[in-house]
Design a protein around this motif. Structure first.
Motif, PDB file in Angstrom:
ATOM      1  N   ILE A 199       0.832  -1.205   0.000  1.00  0.00           N
ATOM      2  CA  ILE A 199       0.000   0.000   0.000  1.00  0.00           C
ATOM      3  C   ILE A 199       0.866   1.255   0.000  1.00  0.00           C
ATOM      4  CG2 ILE A 199      -1.508   1.367   1.514  1.00  0.00           C
ATOM      5  CD1 ILE A 199      -2.971  -1.219   2.198  1.00  0.00           C
ATOM      6  N   GLU A 200       1.900   1.252   0.836  1.00  0.00           N
ATOM      7  CA  GLU A 200       2.782   2.420   0.889  1.00  0.00           C
ATOM      8  C   GLU A 200       3.496   2.631  -0.446  1.00  0.00           C
ATOM      9  OE1 GLU A 200       6.370   4.233   3.672  1.00  0.00           O
ATOM     10  OE2 GLU A 200       6.219   2.094   3.318  1.00  0.00           O
ATOM     11  N   LEU A 201       3.911   1.533  -1.065  1.00  0.00           N
ATOM     12  CA  LEU A 201       4.588   1.612  -2.361  1.00  0.00           C
ATOM     13  C   LEU A 201       3.675   2.240  -3.415  1.00  0.00           C
ATOM     14  CD1 LEU A 201       7.148   0.615  -4.024  1.00  0.00           C
ATOM     15  CD2 LEU A 201       5.742  -1.379  -4.599  1.00  0.00           C
ATOM     16  N   ILE A 202       2.436   1.762  -3.482  1.00  0.00           N
ATOM     17  CA  ILE A 202       1.483   2.277  -4.481  1.00  0.00           C
ATOM     18  C   ILE A 202       1.131   3.725  -4.177  1.00  0.00           C
ATOM     19  CG2 ILE A 202      -0.817   1.965  -5.462  1.00  0.00           C
ATOM     20  CD1 ILE A 202      -0.556  -1.029  -4.600  1.00  0.00           C
ATOM     21  N   TRP A 203       0.865   4.022  -2.898  1.00  0.00           N
ATOM     22  CA  TRP A 203       0.472   5.382  -2.522  1.00  0.00           C
ATOM     23  C   TRP A 203       1.585   6.375  -2.881  1.00  0.00           C
ATOM     24  CZ3 TRP A 203      -3.915   6.609   0.925  1.00  0.00           C
ATOM     25  CH2 TRP A 203      -4.068   7.987   1.093  1.00  0.00           C
ATOM     26  N   ASN A 204       2.819   6.017  -2.554  1.00  0.00           N
ATOM     27  CA  ASN A 204       3.939   6.916  -2.827  1.00  0.00           C
ATOM     28  C   ASN A 204       4.083   7.177  -4.324  1.00  0.00           C
ATOM     29  OD1 ASN A 204       6.198   8.481  -2.535  1.00  0.00           O
ATOM     30  ND2 ASN A 204       7.483   6.899  -1.676  1.00  0.00           N
ATOM     31  N   LEU A 205       3.891   6.150  -5.144  1.00  0.00           N
ATOM     32  CA  LEU A 205       3.971   6.348  -6.590  1.00  0.00           C
ATOM     33  C   LEU A 205       2.841   7.258  -7.078  1.00  0.00           C
ATOM     34  CD1 LEU A 205       5.349   5.700  -9.250  1.00  0.00           C
ATOM     35  CD2 LEU A 205       3.875   3.675  -9.457  1.00  0.00           C
ATOM     36  N   CYS A 206       1.647   7.058  -6.554  1.00  0.00           N
ATOM     37  CA  CYS A 206       0.521   7.928  -6.933  1.00  0.00           C
ATOM     38  C   CYS A 206       0.789   9.371  -6.515  1.00  0.00           C
ATOM     39  CB  CYS A 206      -0.770   7.424  -6.290  1.00  0.00           C
ATOM     40  SG  CYS A 206      -1.363   5.856  -6.975  1.00  0.00           S
ATOM     41  N   GLU A 207       1.416   9.546  -5.364  1.00  0.00           N
ATOM     42  CA  GLU A 207       1.776  10.897  -4.914  1.00  0.00           C
ATOM     43  C   GLU A 207       2.763  11.542  -5.879  1.00  0.00           C
ATOM     44  OE1 GLU A 207       4.718  12.444  -1.509  1.00  0.00           O
ATOM     45  OE2 GLU A 207       2.990  11.351  -0.703  1.00  0.00           O
ATOM     46  N   VAL A 208       3.748  10.767  -6.319  1.00  0.00           N
ATOM     47  CA  VAL A 208       4.772  11.285  -7.236  1.00  0.00           C
ATOM     48  C   VAL A 208       4.159  11.658  -8.582  1.00  0.00           C
ATOM     49  CG1 VAL A 208       6.780  10.609  -8.597  1.00  0.00           C
ATOM     50  CG2 VAL A 208       6.710  10.106  -6.147  1.00  0.00           C
ATOM     51  N   LEU A 209       3.324  10.762  -9.116  1.00  0.00           N
ATOM     52  CA  LEU A 209       2.814  10.947 -10.475  1.00  0.00           C
ATOM     53  C   LEU A 209       1.614  11.873 -10.558  1.00  0.00           C
ATOM     54  CD1 LEU A 209       3.023   7.265 -11.786  1.00  0.00           C
ATOM     55  CD2 LEU A 209       4.674   9.101 -12.106  1.00  0.00           C
ATOM     56  N   PHE A 210       0.709  11.804  -9.575  1.00  0.00           N
ATOM     57  CA  PHE A 210      -0.564  12.507  -9.694  1.00  0.00           C
ATOM     58  C   PHE A 210      -0.660  13.768  -8.845  1.00  0.00           C
ATOM     59  CE2 PHE A 210      -2.070   7.901 -10.135  1.00  0.00           C
ATOM     60  CZ  PHE A 210      -1.792   7.890 -11.495  1.00  0.00           C
ATOM     61  N   ILE A 211      -0.143  13.717  -7.624  1.00  0.00           N
ATOM     62  CA  ILE A 211      -0.392  14.805  -6.673  1.00  0.00           C
ATOM     63  C   ILE A 211       0.718  15.841  -6.712  1.00  0.00           C
ATOM     64  CG2 ILE A 211      -0.816  15.357  -4.245  1.00  0.00           C
ATOM     65  CD1 ILE A 211      -1.826  12.454  -3.925  1.00  0.00           C
ATOM     66  N   ASP A 212       1.963  15.395  -6.558  1.00  0.00           N
ATOM     67  CA  ASP A 212       3.084  16.338  -6.535  1.00  0.00           C
ATOM     68  C   ASP A 212       3.405  16.843  -7.937  1.00  0.00           C
ATOM     69  OD1 ASP A 212       5.239  17.843  -5.870  1.00  0.00           O
ATOM     70  OD2 ASP A 212       6.281  16.302  -4.744  1.00  0.00           O
ATOM     71  N   ALA A 213       3.554  15.905  -8.878  1.00  0.00           N
ATOM     72  CA  ALA A 213       3.800  16.245 -10.284  1.00  0.00           C
ATOM     73  C   ALA A 213       4.957  17.228 -10.427  1.00  0.00           C
ATOM     74  CB  ALA A 213       2.530  16.813 -10.922  1.00  0.00           C
ATOM     75  N   GLY A 214       6.051  16.974  -9.692  1.00  0.00           N
ATOM     76  CA  GLY A 214       7.235  17.823  -9.779  1.00  0.00           C
ATOM     77  C   GLY A 214       8.226  17.242 -10.765  1.00  0.00           C
ATOM     78  N   PRO A 215       9.544  17.420 -10.505  1.00  0.00           N
ATOM     79  CA  PRO A 215      10.571  16.831 -11.378  1.00  0.00           C
ATOM     80  C   PRO A 215      10.447  15.314 -11.387  1.00  0.00           C
ATOM     81  CG  PRO A 215      11.559  17.861  -9.420  1.00  0.00           C
ATOM     82  CD  PRO A 215      10.125  18.207  -9.411  1.00  0.00           C
ATOM     83  N   LEU A 216      10.010  14.761 -12.498  1.00  0.00           N
ATOM     84  CA  LEU A 216       9.576  13.362 -12.566  1.00  0.00           C
ATOM     85  C   LEU A 216      10.677  12.382 -12.169  1.00  0.00           C
ATOM     86  CD1 LEU A 216       7.373  11.366 -13.279  1.00  0.00           C
ATOM     87  CD2 LEU A 216       8.115  11.492 -15.664  1.00  0.00           C
ATOM     88  N   LEU A 217      11.818  12.452 -12.822  1.00  0.00           N
ATOM     89  CA  LEU A 217      12.863  11.458 -12.595  1.00  0.00           C
ATOM     90  C   LEU A 217      13.431  11.546 -11.181  1.00  0.00           C
ATOM     91  CD1 LEU A 217      14.492   9.172 -13.735  1.00  0.00           C
ATOM     92  CD2 LEU A 217      16.104  10.823 -14.682  1.00  0.00           C
ATOM     93  N   LEU A 218      13.605  12.758 -10.670  1.00  0.00           N
ATOM     94  CA  LEU A 218      14.129  12.906  -9.307  1.00  0.00           C
ATOM     95  C   LEU A 218      13.165  12.304  -8.290  1.00  0.00           C
ATOM     96  CD1 LEU A 218      15.625  16.523  -9.427  1.00  0.00           C
ATOM     97  CD2 LEU A 218      16.818  14.333  -9.627  1.00  0.00           C
ATOM     98  N   HIS A 219      11.881  12.529  -8.499  1.00  0.00           N
ATOM     99  CA  HIS A 219      10.888  11.945  -7.592  1.00  0.00           C
ATOM    100  C   HIS A 219      10.876  10.426  -7.685  1.00  0.00           C
ATOM    101  CE1 HIS A 219       9.599  15.634  -6.101  1.00  0.00           C
ATOM    102  NE2 HIS A 219       8.526  15.877  -6.839  1.00  0.00           N
TER     103      HIS A 219
END
Length: 665
Positions: free
Chosen positions: A154-174
C-alpha cells in the motif's frame, strides 16, 4: 462452495530503513519468505489469504462462481486500529480545505496530507514488525507478517501515486527518491559493510557499490570507491577516472536555471565520455569498475544480467531512465514502463496484481489503479482515502456508477459501512458518511438503526449523533428501545427519562401509571429528582402532568403551604386530570388538611370535595354490585375511609360556613 485461489501481489518488498525490519519475498509454491535482523533468515510462512486475484469485469462485477467470503479481520487488530483512527483525523482536515485557496498553496497542502497518510502507514508497519519480532506465537507472527506485506504494498502504491498525480514535480528525481525509499536493502548491506574491520574487503562491498549506482546515489559510490582505491595503489588512476565520471554526471532539475536544451547538451557530452572510456577498455582490468561503466552508459543487457541487484522491474525502469532518458516526460512514461516490465519479467509468467497496479499508475490511468486495488486489497481503507485525496486534487473525472453516486462517494460509503461493524470504530464512520453528500445521510440513518445499544452510555452517544443531525425517526426509535429496556428492568426513572426524550406520550402515560401504582403500594415516590424537574416535559401526557402536579402537592404540603396545596389537590380532581382510580388516594390526602386547626378548604371547595366523594362512591357501588370477588377486608377498609371522609368534610363545612360568615360581618 469454492474458495478463492489467491495470487501473490508482492514481489521483493523492501525492508525498513531503521534497522527494525522484516523482508518479504515470494518463494516457491507461493510461500512468503520472512527475514529479520533479529532471527534466522529464511523462515517460511503461508501467503496472506487476504489477497485475491483480479476478477473479470472489474469493480462491481459478478463472477459466475460462488466464493467463500472471508471476514475482514483488520479492524480488530489493535495496531491497525491506530491506522484507522489517525487517518480519520487527516480525512476530516482534508474536507475543510477551502476552495478559495490559490492552486499553488493548495497543491502543497495536498502533498503534505499525502505524506501524512504515508507516515501513518509507515508507523504501523514498524510497530507490526516489532511485535512480530517479539512474539513467540508462530500463528501471530504469520498474521503480523501478512499485515506488514500488505501495508508495504500500500505504501509503495500510494507513494507512486503521490509522485505521479499529486506532486507532479521533477519526474525522474521523484522516481529516484521513490525507489530509494522502497529499496532499503542496499542501506542495510552498506551498514554491515561499513561496520566491518575492512569495508573494501567485505564480501558484499561491490554489491553495495553497484546497488548505489543503480539508484543514482553517486556520492555514496564515490565515498566507497575511495576505500577500494587505497587497497589498490597501482589502480589509483583507474579509480580516479571513475570518480571523475561520477562527479561530472549531470542531473536534470526542471524549473532551475538550466534549460532542458542546455542540460541535454551537457548530458550528451558526459554520456559520450563514459562510452569512450568503455570503448577504450579503460576499466578492462577491473571487472567491477567496467560493470559500473556499463551501467552508467545505460547498457540494458548488463542491468538485466544483474537482476538480483536491481530487484524489480520498476526499479529497472527508473535506472534505465536515469542513464538513458533523463529528460523523460510524463507522456512517455507508460511506453518505458511497459517495455521494462516485458524485458524484466519472465515471459512465461503472468504479471502479479502489484505489477498491474503499478503499470496502470505509470500509464496515468487513475481509475484502473483504484479498480485493481479495490479487487486486490483486503479492505477499503486504501482506495477510499486515496480516491478522496485525488478527488480533492480534481484529478478524477466525473465517474458516475450505475446507481448515481460518484466513485469517491461509493468507496467512502463502503469503507464507512465496514467500520460500523466494530464496537468503537463506528464513531469514525459517522464523519465519512457526513462528507458523502448524495447517499451519506441515507447510509448513516440505516447504520444507526443497526447499532447494538449494549449500554446506556453507548445509547447516549448514538442519540447525540442523531440529534446533532436532526434524525428524528432514529432518535425516537433509540429512546423507545432504551425506555422499554429500562421498564423491563423496573428502572422507572430511566424509562421515564427516555420516553420524554422520545416524546412518546403513550409510553410516558404507561410509566406514569407505574409510578402511581408504586406510590399507592409503598406510599413514597422513587426518582424524586426526575419528577421534581420535569418542567414543561410534564405536558407530554395528562397522566405525566398529573404525576408532576401531584408531586408538587406533596412539596407544598411538606413546606406547610397548606392553602396552595389544598387548591392544587382540588384542581387535580375537578379538572379531571387525576385518574378516577386515584381519587380515593387524593381524598385521603385531603384528610390532614380538613383536620387542621385553621380552616384550609373554603365552603365552596368543601362542597366540591363532597361532590367528588359522592360521585366516586356511587360509581364504586355500581362496580361492587357487578363484581363480588373483592375481599371483605378491603370492602370494610373502603367503607371506613368513606365514613371518615364524610365526617371530616361535614365538620370542615360547618367550620368554613361559620368562619366565612364571621368574616363577612
Amino acid at each position: 462452495m469454492e474458495e478463492v485461489d489467491v495470487d501473490p501481489i508482492i514481489t521483493n518488498i523492501p525492508t525498513s530503513r531503521h534497522g527494525k525490519h522484516l523482508g518479504f519475498a515470494w518463494g516457491p509454491g507461493n510461500i512468503l519468505v520472512y527475514e529479520t535482523l533479529y532471527k534466522q533468515p529464511g523462515v517460511s510462512y503461508p501467503m496472506p489469504a487476504c489477497f485475491c486475484p483480479p476478477f473479470a469485469g472489474g469493480l462491481g462485477s459478478c463472477s459466475s462462481s460462488i466464493h467463500d467470503v472471508r471476514k475482514d479481520e483488520d479492524i480488530y487488530s489493535p495496531i491497525l486500529r491506530k491506522l484507522f483512527n489517525e487517518s480519520h483525523h487527516i480525512f476530516v482536515g482534508l474536507q475543510t480545505i477551502q476552495e478559495e485557496i490559490p492552486s499553488k498553496n493548495k497543491k502543497s497542502q495536498f502533498v503534505s496530507i499525502s505524506k501524512n497518510y504515508r507516515s501513518i502507514i509507515r508507523a504501523c508497519i514498524e510497530e507490526l514488525q516489532q511485535v512480530a519480532v517479539n512474539t513467540s506465537d508462530s500463528a501471530l507472527c504469520t498474521q503480523y507478517g501478512n499485515q506488514v506485506s500488505i501495508l508495504l504494498a500500500i505504501e509503495l502504491i500510494w507513494n507512486l501515486c503521490e509522485v505521479l498525480f499529486i506532486d507532479a514535480g521533477p519526474l525522474l528525481l521523484h522516481l529516484l527518491n521513490w525507489v530509494r525509499l522502497h529499496k532499503a536493502d542496499v542501506d542495510e548491506k552498506a551498514m554491515h559493510v561499513l561496520r566491518s574491520e575492512s569495508p573494501a574487503e567485505h564480501r558484499d562491498y561491490w554489491d553495495v557499490v553497484v546497488g548505489y549506482v543503480v539508484q543514482g546515489r553517486l556520492e555514496e559510490v564515490r565515498q566507497l570507491l575511495v576505500k577500494q582505491a587505497t587497497l589498490q595503489p597501482a589502480a589509483r588512476s583507474m579509480f580516479k577516472l571513475m570518480d571523475n565520471l561520477l562527479s561530472k554526471m549531470p542531473f536534470y532539475h526542471p524549473g532551475g536555471t538550466q534549460t532542458s536544451t542546455e542540460f541535454d547538451i551537457k548530458w550528451r557530452h558526459w554520456h559520450e565520455e563514459v562510452d569512450r572510456c568503455l570503448q577504450d577498455n579503460s576499466f578492462a582490468s577491473n571487472p567491477h569498475l567496467e560493470l559500473i561503466c556499463k551501467i552508467l552508459v545505460g547498457d540494458e543487457d548488463t542491468l538485466l544480467e544483474h537482476k538480483e541487484l536491481v530487484g524489480t522491474w520498476y526499479h529497472f525502469l527508473v535506472t534505465r531512465l536515469l542513464y538513458s532518458h533523463p529528460t523523460v516526460k510524463s507522456t512517455e512514461l507508460h511506453f518505458y514502463a511497459q517495455s521494462c516490465m516485458t524485458m524484466f519479467l519472465d515471459p512465461r509468467s503472468v504479471p502479479e496484481a502489484l505489477d498491474s497496479i503499478l503499470l496502470a499508475a505509470f500509464e496515468f490511468d487513475i481509475h484502473q489503479v483504484i479498480k485493481d486495488c479495490s479487487i486486490a486489497l483486503n479492505n477499503w481503507w486504501f482506495v477510499a482515502h486515496l480516491t478522496d485525496l485525488l478527488d480533492h486534487c480534481q484529478l478524477l473525472q466525473s465517474h458516475n456508477l450505475h446507481f448515481g453516486s460518484n466513485l469517491r462517494e461509493f468507496l467512502l460509503l463502503e469503507y464507512a459501512s465496514g467500520l460500523f461493524t466494530h464496537h468503537s470504530l463506528w464513531q469514525l464512520a459517522v464523519d465519512y458518511f457526513d462528507h458523502c453528500p448524495e447517499f451519506g445521510r441515507v447510509y448513516l440513518e440505516l447504520q444507526m438503526e443497526r447499532i447494538p445499544l449494549d449500554t446506556e452510555r453507548k445509547a447516549l452517544k448514538v442519540l447525540r449523533i442523531c440529534e446533532q443531525r436532526q434524525m428524528s425517526e432514529q432518535v425516537r426509535s433509540i429512546c423507545k428501545i432504551m425506555a422499554m429496556r429500562a421498564l423491563r428492568n423496573n428502572r422507572l426513572g430511566s424509562a421515564l427519562s427516555w420516553s420524554i426524550r422520545a416524546k412518546d406520550a403513550a409510553f410516558a402515560t404507561l410509566i406514569s401509571e407505574r409510578y402511581l401504582q408504586d406510590y399507592s403500594a409503598r406510599g413514597t415516590f422513587s426518582d424524586l429528582d426526575l419528577i421534581d424537574n420535569l418542567g414543561s416535559a410534564m405536558l407530554l401526557s395528562d397522566r405525566l402532568t398529573f404525576l408532576g402536579k401531584y408531586r408538587e402537592f406533596h412539596k407544598l404540603y411538606g413546606e406547610k403551604h397548606f392553602r396552595e396545596a389544598a387548591k392544587l389537590l382540588l384542581s387535580l380532581m375537578t379538572a379531571k386530570i387525576a385518574p378516577r382510580s386515584f381519587w380515593m388516594t387524593l381524598l385521603t390526602d385531603a384528610l390532614p388538611l380538613l383536620e387542621q386547626k385553621e380552616v384550609i378548604f373554603t365552603a365552596e371547595q368543601t362542597y366540591e370535595l363532597i361532590f367528588c366523594l359522592e360521585e366516586l362512591t356511587s360509581s364504586n357501588s355500581a362496580t361492587a354490585a357487578s363484581t363480588t370477588d373483592a375481599p371483605m377486608q378491603e370492602e370494610d377498609l373502603e367503607v371506613t375511609k368513606v365514613e371518615l371522609l364524610r365526617l371530616a368534610l361535614a365538620r370542615n363545612l360547618a367550620r368554613a360556613i361559620i368562619n366565612e360568615g364571621t368574616v363577612q360581618m
